[in-house]
Design a protein around this motif. Structure first.
Motif, PDB file in Angstrom:
ATOM      1  N   PHE A  87      31.090  60.460  -1.922  1.00  0.00           N
ATOM      2  CA  PHE A  87      32.540  61.083  -1.555  1.00  0.00           C
ATOM      3  C   PHE A  87      33.334  60.191  -2.357  1.00  0.00           C
ATOM      4  O   PHE A  87      33.215  58.467  -2.386  1.00  0.00           O
ATOM      5  CB  PHE A  87      32.837  60.539  -0.334  1.00  0.00           C
ATOM      6  CG  PHE A  87      34.308  61.631   0.455  1.00  0.00           C
ATOM      7  CD1 PHE A  87      34.091  62.617   1.438  1.00  0.00           C
ATOM      8  CD2 PHE A  87      35.482  60.784   0.043  1.00  0.00           C
ATOM      9  CE1 PHE A  87      34.683  63.329   1.688  1.00  0.00           C
ATOM     10  CE2 PHE A  87      36.242  61.584   0.895  1.00  0.00           C
ATOM     11  CZ  PHE A  87      36.507  62.980   1.341  1.00  0.00           C
ATOM     12  N   PHE A  89      37.482  59.015  -2.290  1.00  0.00           N
ATOM     13  CA  PHE A  89      38.599  58.746  -1.563  1.00  0.00           C
ATOM     14  C   PHE A  89      39.497  57.904  -2.436  1.00  0.00           C
ATOM     15  O   PHE A  89      40.382  57.737  -3.171  1.00  0.00           O
ATOM     16  CB  PHE A  89      38.220  57.250  -1.076  1.00  0.00           C
ATOM     17  CG  PHE A  89      37.536  57.162   0.530  1.00  0.00           C
ATOM     18  CD1 PHE A  89      37.092  57.971   1.319  1.00  0.00           C
ATOM     19  CD2 PHE A  89      36.054  57.322  -0.307  1.00  0.00           C
ATOM     20  CE1 PHE A  89      36.772  57.879   2.929  1.00  0.00           C
ATOM     21  CE2 PHE A  89      35.080  57.191   1.170  1.00  0.00           C
ATOM     22  CZ  PHE A  89      35.446  57.673   2.452  1.00  0.00           C
ATOM     23  N   ASN A  91      41.961  56.583  -1.129  1.00  0.00           N
ATOM     24  CA  ASN A  91      42.505  55.322  -1.651  1.00  0.00           C
ATOM     25  C   ASN A  91      41.814  53.873  -1.778  1.00  0.00           C
ATOM     26  O   ASN A  91      41.591  53.121  -1.118  1.00  0.00           O
ATOM     27  CB  ASN A  91      43.424  55.133   0.239  1.00  0.00           C
ATOM     28  CG  ASN A  91      42.313  54.426   0.933  1.00  0.00           C
ATOM     29  OD1 ASN A  91      41.111  55.154   0.765  1.00  0.00           O
ATOM     30  ND2 ASN A  91      42.077  54.453   2.460  1.00  0.00           N
ATOM     31  N   ALA A  93      38.970  52.974  -0.565  1.00  0.00           N
ATOM     32  CA  ALA A  93      38.110  52.275   0.433  1.00  0.00           C
ATOM     33  C   ALA A  93      36.890  51.457  -0.332  1.00  0.00           C
ATOM     34  O   ALA A  93      35.782  52.222   0.234  1.00  0.00           O
ATOM     35  CB  ALA A  93      37.926  53.560   1.295  1.00  0.00           C
ATOM     36  N   LEU A  94      36.950  51.061  -1.083  1.00  0.00           N
ATOM     37  CA  LEU A  94      35.811  49.858  -1.259  1.00  0.00           C
ATOM     38  C   LEU A  94      35.195  48.989  -0.424  1.00  0.00           C
ATOM     39  O   LEU A  94      36.100  48.295   0.754  1.00  0.00           O
ATOM     40  CB  LEU A  94      36.301  48.708  -3.067  1.00  0.00           C
ATOM     41  CG  LEU A  94      36.458  49.753  -4.048  1.00  0.00           C
ATOM     42  CD1 LEU A  94      36.717  49.202  -4.925  1.00  0.00           C
ATOM     43  CD2 LEU A  94      34.933  50.404  -4.504  1.00  0.00           C
ATOM     44  N   PHE A  95      34.036  48.672   0.050  1.00  0.00           N
ATOM     45  CA  PHE A  95      33.915  47.708   1.447  1.00  0.00           C
ATOM     46  C   PHE A  95      34.362  46.460   0.294  1.00  0.00           C
ATOM     47  O   PHE A  95      34.623  46.019  -0.769  1.00  0.00           O
ATOM     48  CB  PHE A  95      32.763  48.003   0.670  1.00  0.00           C
ATOM     49  CG  PHE A  95      31.639  49.075   1.272  1.00  0.00           C
ATOM     50  CD1 PHE A  95      32.316  49.604   1.925  1.00  0.00           C
ATOM     51  CD2 PHE A  95      30.371  49.402   0.352  1.00  0.00           C
ATOM     52  CE1 PHE A  95      31.569  50.695   3.111  1.00  0.00           C
ATOM     53  CE2 PHE A  95      30.277  50.049   0.647  1.00  0.00           C
ATOM     54  CZ  PHE A  95      30.421  51.260   2.187  1.00  0.00           C
ATOM     55  N   ALA A  96      35.560  45.863   1.499  1.00  0.00           N
ATOM     56  CA  ALA A  96      36.056  44.325   0.943  1.00  0.00           C
ATOM     57  C   ALA A  96      35.756  43.553   0.830  1.00  0.00           C
ATOM     58  O   ALA A  96      35.509  42.264   0.481  1.00  0.00           O
ATOM     59  CB  ALA A  96      37.082  44.724   2.748  1.00  0.00           C
ATOM     60  N   ALA A 141      39.827  42.882  -3.967  1.00  0.00           N
ATOM     61  CA  ALA A 141      41.065  43.196  -3.827  1.00  0.00           C
ATOM     62  C   ALA A 141      41.668  41.593  -4.576  1.00  0.00           C
ATOM     63  O   ALA A 141      42.800  41.843  -5.505  1.00  0.00           O
ATOM     64  CB  ALA A 141      41.823  41.139  -2.807  1.00  0.00           C
ATOM     65  N   ARG A 155      30.557  53.643  -7.025  1.00  0.00           N
ATOM     66  CA  ARG A 155      29.329  53.736  -5.752  1.00  0.00           C
ATOM     67  C   ARG A 155      29.092  55.399  -5.441  1.00  0.00           C
ATOM     68  O   ARG A 155      27.664  55.057  -5.227  1.00  0.00           O
ATOM     69  CB  ARG A 155      30.888  53.419  -4.425  1.00  0.00           C
ATOM     70  CG  ARG A 155      30.202  53.071  -3.268  1.00  0.00           C
ATOM     71  CD  ARG A 155      31.336  52.384  -2.381  1.00  0.00           C
ATOM     72  NE  ARG A 155      31.871  53.578  -2.283  1.00  0.00           N
ATOM     73  CZ  ARG A 155      32.805  52.991  -1.500  1.00  0.00           C
ATOM     74  NH1 ARG A 155      33.136  51.952  -0.535  1.00  0.00           N
ATOM     75  NH2 ARG A 155      33.754  53.654  -1.093  1.00  0.00           N
TER      76      ARG A 155
END
Ligand SMILES: Nc1ncnc2c1ncn2[C@@H]1O[C@H](COP(=O)(O)OP(=O)(O)O)[C@@H](O)[C@H]1O
Ligand SMILES: [Mg+2]
Lengths: 246, 224
Positions: A87, A89, A91, A93-96, A141, A155
């Motif tokens: 999937f 996304f 936005n 949605a990366l693992f911050a 970030a 990913r």
């Protein structure tokens, strides 16, 4: 027609609101399908149901030899389905809490059980493919929207999924980053990766899709090759929508 | 007013210093145990695990709603009367258990808040690649929650260190107990308790510096 992926009678309700009203869809191996339609029509929900991010109320999803009946899907079946559908996304949605490389590695080590060094080599290979060979150690970030979305796609690529799902992958991007992300998706499409992509980029859909599906009100209204949908759509609703989006 | 007996105070310094390790030992062991327990309690609450969720809610309510001293007395003096296996439980063990349970109740609430503060997209991204509930909590959600909760948890650790002084009521000779004994012999209560107060103060100040460093480095890690 030989379906690699077959969706039958998919229904999803939120409260009393029927958002997917019996979706049937068949994807041939390597087929690239674009989904278009007005907002609030259930496009995201369809993709989310295929990955069980939203649990469908009814319907069957078959991926090759894996068949999952929504009404009685076991936890193991849901995990198996998710491991075979990737999937992307809107936005990102990366693992911050993880670097770009670690975002890509996570699915390989934690989910697929690969040893660390093999996963790292694969992740570096993917980082090079997405044009971020030098940003592997950066945290989300510290990256631009375009870079983050490319990592999000990386990913998903790492899963080697039977089906890639893109939910408006460029809608959240500043215009300056849209091109690089579309280029990456185009390259994946050129590799004949089976994919479902929800997009508002009509020109892009026309270029990469084998088939365009127009949805409205939780149903598939019309589908066909891009030339047909964009050139001589049969249904008034399709034509009205295409006129609106120009 | 009599002057402080500073010579006596200097003599006490090495005596009290000898008990610093025991105080730190109790605090560190209890802190680690409380972190593990609190994480589990928080997860039960966040996932709303049926039945367990209610049990945990009552547990948290009880340990937050009663004084630590009462809890320690319950474990040390009370429970052995009901559970024979606990007879002869030593004061250090009882204190560690009491501190663990008491602080885990508070920490569970701040960890729960931190977990709920993690963006929903993080759960979904983890689910989308096929992680199990356990994997996504351990690898994605808890580390991010920990970052938010770290300053608060550090405050609880500081509180914990000060609370170890209550162990002396269970007959444990830790820093406070040692000061009490010394004072009972010399009658120089002011000096003895002043020394022990300064010891706690220094330990807490050192930790506060560590806390600020930790916060800066956590802040940097996400914005590299
Ligand atoms: N989690 C949810 N709870 C309640 N309603 C939802 C939820 N997700 C989506 N919906 C509703 O389902 C409808 C379809 O949403 P969506 O699939 O996001 O549409 P699209 O992607 O086509 O814009 C909308 O009316 C939306 O409000
Ligand atoms: Mg949408």
């Amino acid at each position: 027609m030989s379906c690699q992926i077959e969706i039958t009678g998919l229904v999803k309700r939120f409260g009393g609101n029927t958002v997917l009203d019996g979706i049937d869809l068949c994807l041939e191996p390597g087929e690239r399908v674009a989904i278009i339609g007005p907002s609030g029509t259930g496009k995201s929900t369809l993709l989310r149901c295929l990955n069980f991010l939203d649990r469908p109320d009814r319907g069957v999803i078959r991926l090759g030899d894996l068949s999952v009946d929504a009404a009685r899907a076991s936890r193991a079946e849901v995990l198996a389905l998710r491991r075979r559908t990737a999937f992307v996304f809107q936005n990102y949605a990366l693992f911050a809490n993880k670097t770009a490389r670690a975002n890509i590695i996570e699915g390989l080590t934690t989910v697929r059980g690969w040893p660390q060094d093999k996963a790292r080599a694969r992740a570096d290979d993917i980082l090079a493919q997405i044009g971020l060979g030098d940003r592997g150690d950066s945290y989300p970030a510290a990256m631009s929207g375009g870079q983050q979305q490319r990592v999000g796609i990386g990913r998903a690529m790492a899963l080697d999924a039977d089906l890639m799902l893109f939910d408006e992958p460029t809608s959240a991007l500043d215009p300056e980053w849209v091109g690089e992300v579309l280029d990456l998706i185009r390259r994946i499409a050129d590799g004949r990766q089976t994919m479902l992509i929800v997009t508002h980029e009509m020109q892009f859909a026309r270029e990469i899709a084998d088939r365009v599906v127009f949805m409205e009100g939780g149903r598939i209204v019309e589908q066909g090759p891009p030339a047909q949908i964009f050139g001589r759509a049969q249904d008034d609703r399709t034509r009205a929508f295409l006129r609106r989006v120009g | 007013m009599r002057p402080l007996d500073t010579a006596y105070m200097m003599d006490l310094v090495p005596v009290i210093a000898g008990y610093v390790p025991l105080t730190l030992f109790m605090a560190i062991v209890a802190m680690i145990a409380a972190l593990v327990l609190a994480s589990m309690l928080a997860i039960v609450r966040v996932l709303r695990v049926p039945v367990l969720d209610r049990v945990v809610a009552v547990f948290i309510s009880f340990f937050r709603g009663t004084p630590l001293l009462v809890q320690l007395f319950l474990f040390y003096f009370g429970l052995p009367q009901m559970v024979p296996a606990m007879t002869g439980i030593n004061g250090v063990t009882a204190a560690i258990i009491g501190l663990t349970l008491h602080f885990s109740a508070y920490m569970a609430e701040s960890i729960r808040g931190a977990i709920l503060g993690v963006d929903r997209s993080q759960w979904e991204a983890a689910q989308s690649i096929g992680m199990t509930q356990g994997q996504l909590l351990r690898r994605i959600i808890l580390p991010q929650g920990a970052r938010t909760a770290a300053p608060t948890l550090m405050n609880y650790f500081i509180d914990m260190i000060k609370s170890t002084s209550l162990a002396f009521t269970l007959g444990v000779t830790e820093m406070m107990g040692a000061a009490q004994k010394e004072a009972a012999g010399s009658f120089l209560y002011l000096e003895a308790f002043l020394v022990v107060a300064i010891f706690y103060w220094i330990i807490v100040e050192v930790l506060s510096v560590g806390q600020r460093r930790l916060e800066t480095s956590l802040g940097k890690a996400v914005a590299r």
